[in-house]
Each structure stands twice: as C-alpha cells, then as structure tokens.
Design a protein around this motif. Sequence first.
Motif, PDB file in Angstrom:
ATOM      1  N   GLU A   1       3.431   6.635 -11.571  1.00 34.39           N
ATOM      2  CA  GLU A   1       3.483   6.054 -10.201  1.00 34.39           C
ATOM      3  C   GLU A   1       4.105   4.645 -10.841  1.00 34.39           C
ATOM      4  OE1 GLU A   1       3.842   5.885  -6.390  1.00 34.39           O
ATOM      5  OE2 GLU A   1       3.022   8.026  -7.781  1.00 34.39           O
ATOM      6  N   PHE A   2       3.215   3.632 -12.158  1.00 27.33           N
ATOM      7  CA  PHE A   2       4.352   2.614 -12.125  1.00 27.33           C
ATOM      8  C   PHE A   2       5.234   2.557 -12.935  1.00 27.33           C
ATOM      9  CE2 PHE A   2       4.413  -0.675 -14.381  1.00 27.33           C
ATOM     10  CZ  PHE A   2       3.586  -2.411 -14.298  1.00 27.33           C
TER      11      PHE A   2
ATOM     12  N   LEU B   1       0.803  -1.220   0.215  1.00 27.06           N
ATOM     13  CA  LEU B   1      -0.057   0.069  -0.023  1.00 27.06           C
ATOM     14  C   LEU B   1       0.942   1.514   0.111  1.00 27.06           C
ATOM     15  CD1 LEU B   1      -3.004  -1.264   2.805  1.00 27.06           C
ATOM     16  CD2 LEU B   1      -2.875  -0.535  -0.089  1.00 27.06           C
ATOM     17  N   ASN B   2       2.117   1.001   1.289  1.00 24.15           N
ATOM     18  CA  ASN B   2       2.706   2.226   0.788  1.00 24.15           C
ATOM     19  C   ASN B   2       3.534   2.501  -0.910  1.00 24.15           C
ATOM     20  OD1 ASN B   2       2.614   3.453   3.144  1.00 24.15           O
ATOM     21  ND2 ASN B   2       3.778   2.040   4.448  1.00 24.15           N
ATOM     22  N   LEU B   3       4.065   0.905  -1.193  1.00 26.09           N
ATOM     23  CA  LEU B   3       4.792   1.697  -2.603  1.00 26.09           C
ATOM     24  C   LEU B   3       3.621   2.235  -4.131  1.00 26.09           C
ATOM     25  CD1 LEU B   3       6.975   0.075  -3.083  1.00 26.09           C
ATOM     26  CD2 LEU B   3       5.430  -1.648  -4.196  1.00 26.09           C
ATOM     27  N   VAL B   4       2.515   2.065  -3.130  1.00 24.24           N
ATOM     28  CA  VAL B   4       1.383   2.563  -4.312  1.00 24.24           C
ATOM     29  C   VAL B   4       0.479   3.893  -3.923  1.00 24.24           C
ATOM     30  CG1 VAL B   4       1.156  -0.133  -5.535  1.00 24.24           C
ATOM     31  CG2 VAL B   4      -0.500   1.320  -3.735  1.00 24.24           C
ATOM     32  N   ASN B   5       1.204   4.590  -3.195  1.00 22.10           N
ATOM     33  CA  ASN B   5       0.870   5.425  -2.654  1.00 22.10           C
ATOM     34  C   ASN B   5      -0.345   5.860  -1.827  1.00 22.10           C
ATOM     35  OD1 ASN B   5       3.096   7.006  -2.425  1.00 22.10           O
ATOM     36  ND2 ASN B   5       2.873   8.276  -4.519  1.00 22.10           N
ATOM     37  N   LEU B   6      -0.854   4.457  -1.067  1.00 21.07           N
ATOM     38  CA  LEU B   6      -1.554   4.768  -0.561  1.00 21.07           C
ATOM     39  C   LEU B   6      -1.367   4.439   1.257  1.00 21.07           C
ATOM     40  CD1 LEU B   6      -4.524   1.800  -3.078  1.00 21.07           C
ATOM     41  CD2 LEU B   6      -4.312   4.957  -2.184  1.00 21.07           C
ATOM     42  N   ASP B   7      -2.513   5.467   1.951  1.00 15.58           N
ATOM     43  CA  ASP B   7      -1.816   5.431   3.471  1.00 15.58           C
ATOM     44  C   ASP B   7      -2.215   3.778   3.595  1.00 15.58           C
ATOM     45  OD1 ASP B   7      -1.936   5.307   5.933  1.00 15.58           O
ATOM     46  OD2 ASP B   7      -1.987   7.436   5.950  1.00 15.58           O
ATOM     47  N   PRO B   8      -1.811   2.555   4.373  1.00 20.47           N
ATOM     48  CA  PRO B   8      -2.272   1.688   5.022  1.00 20.47           C
ATOM     49  C   PRO B   8      -3.338   1.955   6.038  1.00 20.47           C
ATOM     50  CG  PRO B   8       0.400   1.811   4.724  1.00 20.47           C
ATOM     51  CD  PRO B   8      -0.306   3.015   4.809  1.00 20.47           C
ATOM     52  N   GLY B   9      -2.767   2.929   7.262  1.00 26.94           N
ATOM     53  CA  GLY B   9      -4.023   3.504   8.032  1.00 26.94           C
ATOM     54  C   GLY B   9      -5.428   3.653   7.451  1.00 26.94           C
TER      55      GLY B   9
ATOM     56  N   SER C   1     -11.892   4.861  -5.548  1.00 25.67           N
ATOM     57  CA  SER C   1     -12.118   5.751  -6.639  1.00 25.67           C
ATOM     58  C   SER C   1     -11.779   4.563  -7.736  1.00 25.67           C
ATOM     59  CB  SER C   1     -11.264   6.859  -7.096  1.00 25.67           C
ATOM     60  OG  SER C   1     -10.035   6.683  -6.696  1.00 25.67           O
ATOM     61  N   GLY C   2     -11.940   4.461  -9.093  1.00 27.49           N
ATOM     62  CA  GLY C   2     -11.848   3.475  -9.974  1.00 27.49           C
ATOM     63  C   GLY C   2     -10.210   3.436  -9.727  1.00 27.49           C
ATOM     64  N   GLY C   3      -9.364   5.251  -9.350  1.00 24.58           N
ATOM     65  CA  GLY C   3      -8.090   4.823  -9.400  1.00 24.58           C
ATOM     66  C   GLY C   3      -7.362   4.344  -8.712  1.00 24.58           C
ATOM     67  N   GLN C   4      -7.540   4.461  -7.363  1.00 29.01           N
ATOM     68  CA  GLN C   4      -7.465   3.825  -6.470  1.00 29.01           C
ATOM     69  C   GLN C   4      -7.633   2.253  -6.323  1.00 29.01           C
ATOM     70  OE1 GLN C   4      -9.787   5.741  -3.241  1.00 29.01           O
ATOM     71  NE2 GLN C   4      -8.477   7.326  -2.918  1.00 29.01           N
ATOM     72  N   GLN C   5      -8.779   1.762  -6.647  1.00 34.97           N
ATOM     73  CA  GLN C   5      -8.756  -0.003  -6.629  1.00 34.97           C
ATOM     74  C   GLN C   5      -7.965  -0.312  -8.056  1.00 34.97           C
ATOM     75  OE1 GLN C   5     -13.198  -0.983  -8.015  1.00 34.97           O
ATOM     76  NE2 GLN C   5     -13.746   0.035  -7.451  1.00 34.97           N
ATOM     77  N   GLN C   6      -7.914   0.841  -9.063  1.00 37.45           N
ATOM     78  CA  GLN C   6      -6.396   0.375 -10.210  1.00 37.45           C
ATOM     79  C   GLN C   6      -4.928   0.137  -9.396  1.00 37.45           C
ATOM     80  OE1 GLN C   6      -6.951  -0.789 -13.189  1.00 37.45           O
ATOM     81  NE2 GLN C   6      -5.265  -1.963 -12.706  1.00 37.45           N
ATOM     82  N   ARG C   7      -4.498   1.185  -8.241  1.00 39.71           N
ATOM     83  CA  ARG C   7      -3.440   1.443  -7.339  1.00 39.71           C
ATOM     84  C   ARG C   7      -3.452  -0.182  -6.441  1.00 39.71           C
ATOM     85  NH1 ARG C   7      -0.777   6.633  -6.921  1.00 39.71           N
ATOM     86  NH2 ARG C   7      -2.064   7.782  -8.137  1.00 39.71           N
ATOM     87  N   VAL C   8      -4.227  -0.380  -5.953  1.00 44.41           N
ATOM     88  CA  VAL C   8      -4.904  -1.552  -5.211  1.00 44.41           C
ATOM     89  C   VAL C   8      -4.490  -3.374  -6.161  1.00 44.41           C
ATOM     90  CG1 VAL C   8      -5.773  -3.386  -4.136  1.00 44.41           C
ATOM     91  CG2 VAL C   8      -6.376  -0.806  -3.702  1.00 44.41           C
ATOM     92  N   GLY C   9      -4.809  -3.366  -7.288  1.00 44.69           N
ATOM     93  CA  GLY C   9      -5.117  -3.774  -8.600  1.00 44.69           C
ATOM     94  C   GLY C   9      -3.985  -4.566  -8.946  1.00 44.69           C
ATOM     95  N   VAL C  10      -2.527  -2.976  -8.511  1.00 40.27           N
ATOM     96  CA  VAL C  10      -1.188  -3.184  -8.831  1.00 40.27           C
ATOM     97  C   VAL C  10      -0.274  -3.841  -7.837  1.00 40.27           C
ATOM     98  CG1 VAL C  10       1.051  -2.619  -9.292  1.00 40.27           C
ATOM     99  CG2 VAL C  10      -1.422  -1.572 -10.952  1.00 40.27           C
ATOM    100  N   ALA C  11      -0.964  -3.745  -6.576  1.00 40.85           N
ATOM    101  CA  ALA C  11      -0.201  -4.433  -5.054  1.00 40.85           C
ATOM    102  C   ALA C  11      -0.546  -5.444  -5.481  1.00 40.85           C
ATOM    103  CB  ALA C  11      -1.073  -3.319  -4.561  1.00 40.85           C
TER     104      ALA C  11
ATOM    105  N   MET D   1       0.228  -7.835 -17.401  1.00 44.68           N
ATOM    106  CA  MET D   1      -0.856  -6.865 -17.876  1.00 44.68           C
ATOM    107  C   MET D   1      -1.663  -6.319 -19.206  1.00 44.68           C
ATOM    108  SD  MET D   1       1.674  -3.837 -15.774  1.00 44.68           S
ATOM    109  CE  MET D   1       0.540  -3.268 -14.685  1.00 44.68           C
ATOM    110  N   ASP D   2      -3.055  -6.131 -18.464  1.00 46.46           N
ATOM    111  CA  ASP D   2      -3.791  -6.689 -19.953  1.00 46.46           C
ATOM    112  C   ASP D   2      -4.805  -5.322 -20.131  1.00 46.46           C
ATOM    113  OD1 ASP D   2      -5.237  -7.700 -21.566  1.00 46.46           O
ATOM    114  OD2 ASP D   2      -6.178  -9.120 -21.174  1.00 46.46           O
ATOM    115  N   GLU D   3      -4.415  -4.274 -20.598  1.00 42.04           N
ATOM    116  CA  GLU D   3      -4.888  -2.897 -20.453  1.00 42.04           C
ATOM    117  C   GLU D   3      -4.968  -2.536 -19.478  1.00 42.04           C
ATOM    118  OE1 GLU D   3      -7.360  -2.098 -23.349  1.00 42.04           O
ATOM    119  OE2 GLU D   3      -7.094  -3.696 -25.465  1.00 42.04           O
ATOM    120  N   PRO D   4      -4.582  -2.154 -18.473  1.00 42.10           N
ATOM    121  CA  PRO D   4      -4.475  -2.681 -16.827  1.00 42.10           C
ATOM    122  C   PRO D   4      -4.899  -0.908 -16.802  1.00 42.10           C
ATOM    123  CG  PRO D   4      -2.018  -2.548 -17.274  1.00 42.10           C
ATOM    124  CD  PRO D   4      -3.140  -2.931 -18.373  1.00 42.10           C
ATOM    125  N   PHE D   5      -4.710  -0.050 -17.291  1.00 44.49           N
ATOM    126  CA  PHE D   5      -5.639   1.354 -17.253  1.00 44.49           C
ATOM    127  C   PHE D   5      -6.727   1.376 -18.169  1.00 44.49           C
ATOM    128  CE2 PHE D   5      -0.883   1.451 -16.400  1.00 44.49           C
ATOM    129  CZ  PHE D   5      -0.464   1.538 -14.695  1.00 44.49           C
TER     130      PHE D   5
END
Length: 375
Positions: A181-182, A122-130, A141-151, A163-167
């Motif tokens: 970010e990626f 989560l830190n790696l994709v800039n989402l605060d674990p807390g 959001s859709g962007g946040q979900q995609q970051r989780v998908g990458v994580a 990665m199949d058309e991930p973005f």
Amino acid sequence: MIEYESVTKIYGAGSKAVTATNNVTFTIEDGESAVFLGPSGCGKTTMLRMTNRLESITRGTIKVNGEDIMSMNPQQLRLGMGYVIQQIGLFPNKTIAENIAVVPRMLRWDKARIKARIDEMLNLVNLDPGIYRDRYPVELSGGQQQRVGVARGLAANPSILLMDEPFGAIDPINRDQIQDEFLRLQGKLKKTIAFVSHDIHEAIKMADKIAIFKDGLLVQYDTPEAILMRPANKFVSDFVGADRALKVLGLLRIRDAMNPAPKNLLQANEEAPQALRMMEERRLPFAFVIRNSKPIGYITPKNLKYEQGRVGELAEKFPETLGTREPVRDALAAMLMHDLSALPVIDDNGDLAGAISYRNIQKSILELYTEDQDD
C-alpha cells in the motif's frame, strides 16, 4: 532533497566518548526512498534523528532542500517533515480524525481544510472515513493503526518523510500488505523518504537507494541492484546474505518482467468451437479469458472440446491476481503453488496489463545479470 555532508555524532567526551556516526556523506534526491540498513548500533537511527534535529550534530552539515538545518527553527523543521515510527505513537485519548489533524492544527489550517484533509488521508490509506474517522486507536487493529500513522505523517503534505522501522511491529501478512500500500502511495506522491529498517528484504522492496552502515561508517550507498550484485566488501556481502542471487526475485517488479501484449487472449463472449479452432491453429496450450478488459479466468483446448457454450462460461478462475508493482518472487511463487506456467497481470483498475510467465522471469534475470557484467 536531503544532503548529508561529513556528518559525525559523538556521545560523551574523553575516554568515554562513543562515535555513533563518523564522517557520513551521501544525498537523497527529490522523490527518492532511501533505506538506512545495518546491524544494531550501526548509526542508522541516529542519522534519521539528526535529520529533524531530534539529535544534535557534532560535526558536519545536513541540508534540507538546500538549507542548512542548523539555521532553521527546530519546530518549523519538524513540522515540515512527516514522521512515522514503529510504535505508531497515536494519541489514545484522541479520535483517528484528531490524530491525523495534529500537525495541520499546529500549522493553523482552517477547520474546513483540516476536515477535508482527514477524509482525503483516510481514503488514501484505504480506511473508510465514515467508519474510522470517529473511532479511537484502541478500536483498530495494529495494521489499521499503522495506516493511520502513515496518514498522520502525510497529513500536512510534507515533501520529506522520515520513517523509523514503521512496519516492524506488525505481523508478516499485514506488513506485506501495508508495504504494498505504501509503495502504491509513493508511486503517486513521490515524497523524499529516509527510512530506517533492519530487514534486507524490506529494504530491497521499498528502496530506490540503500545506505548500509557499520560501526557508524557508511559502507555502501547504492541501488538495491548494485548492492545485491556488486557488494562493496565482505561485510555487505555477508549482510545481504549468501542467497543474494535469489533476492533479485524480490527486487524485480512484475512490470519489469511481464509481456505487456500477450497474444493468448479470448473474449468471454466467443463461442467454444471457434475458440478451440483458433487455439489449435496457434498451438496455444491455454488462453486468458477477458471480459470488458478484465481477466476472468483461463481456458485450455481440453476445456473447449465438445462444448458449444461461450468461453466465459467455461473458463476456470484464476487462483489469484497479480499487480504490476508486486515482486517477481510473488509471481513465481503463485505459479509454482498453483501449477500454472503463466498468470495475468492487472493494473490499478483491474484491467489486463499483461502476462507473466516462467520464460519472462528467466529472460529478465538473465538481462539483469548481463547488464551487470557489461558495467
């Protein structure tokens, strides 16, 4: 490393047989990102899905790190690869932490290791674990979900990422941010990546190599520079577009064109009269103002005339900052938009890494074309 050797995929038989890929051979080296590109139905997604045996191979061989995938257990093969898809595919009934933990749990990691890895990802994709660890996908959001998908794809630390058309399903602003970010992550992690896209701009931005397919055939496999400047045939030329010379601006990175040691620098604590004298002696039309190695603004002789204060108090703020990994296209757009002939470039810590100007951009493009002609 992923090696494709004469890979053919045929659906059906007899008169109804359809060849999805035809005798395709190429190699993705360790740490490289290869983007599979081409029109719908060209075979790019089939190639990706054969890589982890979601599709069977009719003829030919695919090797992963030197081992024929057909000799490997399919489940173990897939567990050893990260997989990120356009639809993201998060489990709606699981928390973000539980989604990221799916593969590590299947690999029987202990709870402490999994918990630490979740927070690390989560830190790696800039989402605060807390904040995000215990939320559900619907709360993001859709962007946040995609970051989780990458994580999630990176959670078990695979050496290979598919990665199949991930973005593709994300709006343009978020897509650009997540791509950046990626690229930052890939700069650190150096994964071997097979990446399906339909967007030439995305391919140019994300790829070390681009594989262009047509009707199941591999038409060209080369660097983005070579494909833009030396298309293999008319199909590739038409596919990348008549404006391929302009696309070079998206290919070049600011780090490749910037001046790493600009001389028009002033410290924020310098007094205006001394700074003005220096600028007039050197005939500088403007200077970057630095405080603790970080650019805070710019100043012109006109700003300093008749002033007695410190330069840092008189500087005009930069309208935006640029990082070393961003495309030269973004730098040119920023300079045109804000009527500035140069902008500072910062590193990951926000410290001054150099400066980019019209002259730097022109010189880099000319050098690129000169190298192409020499080849």
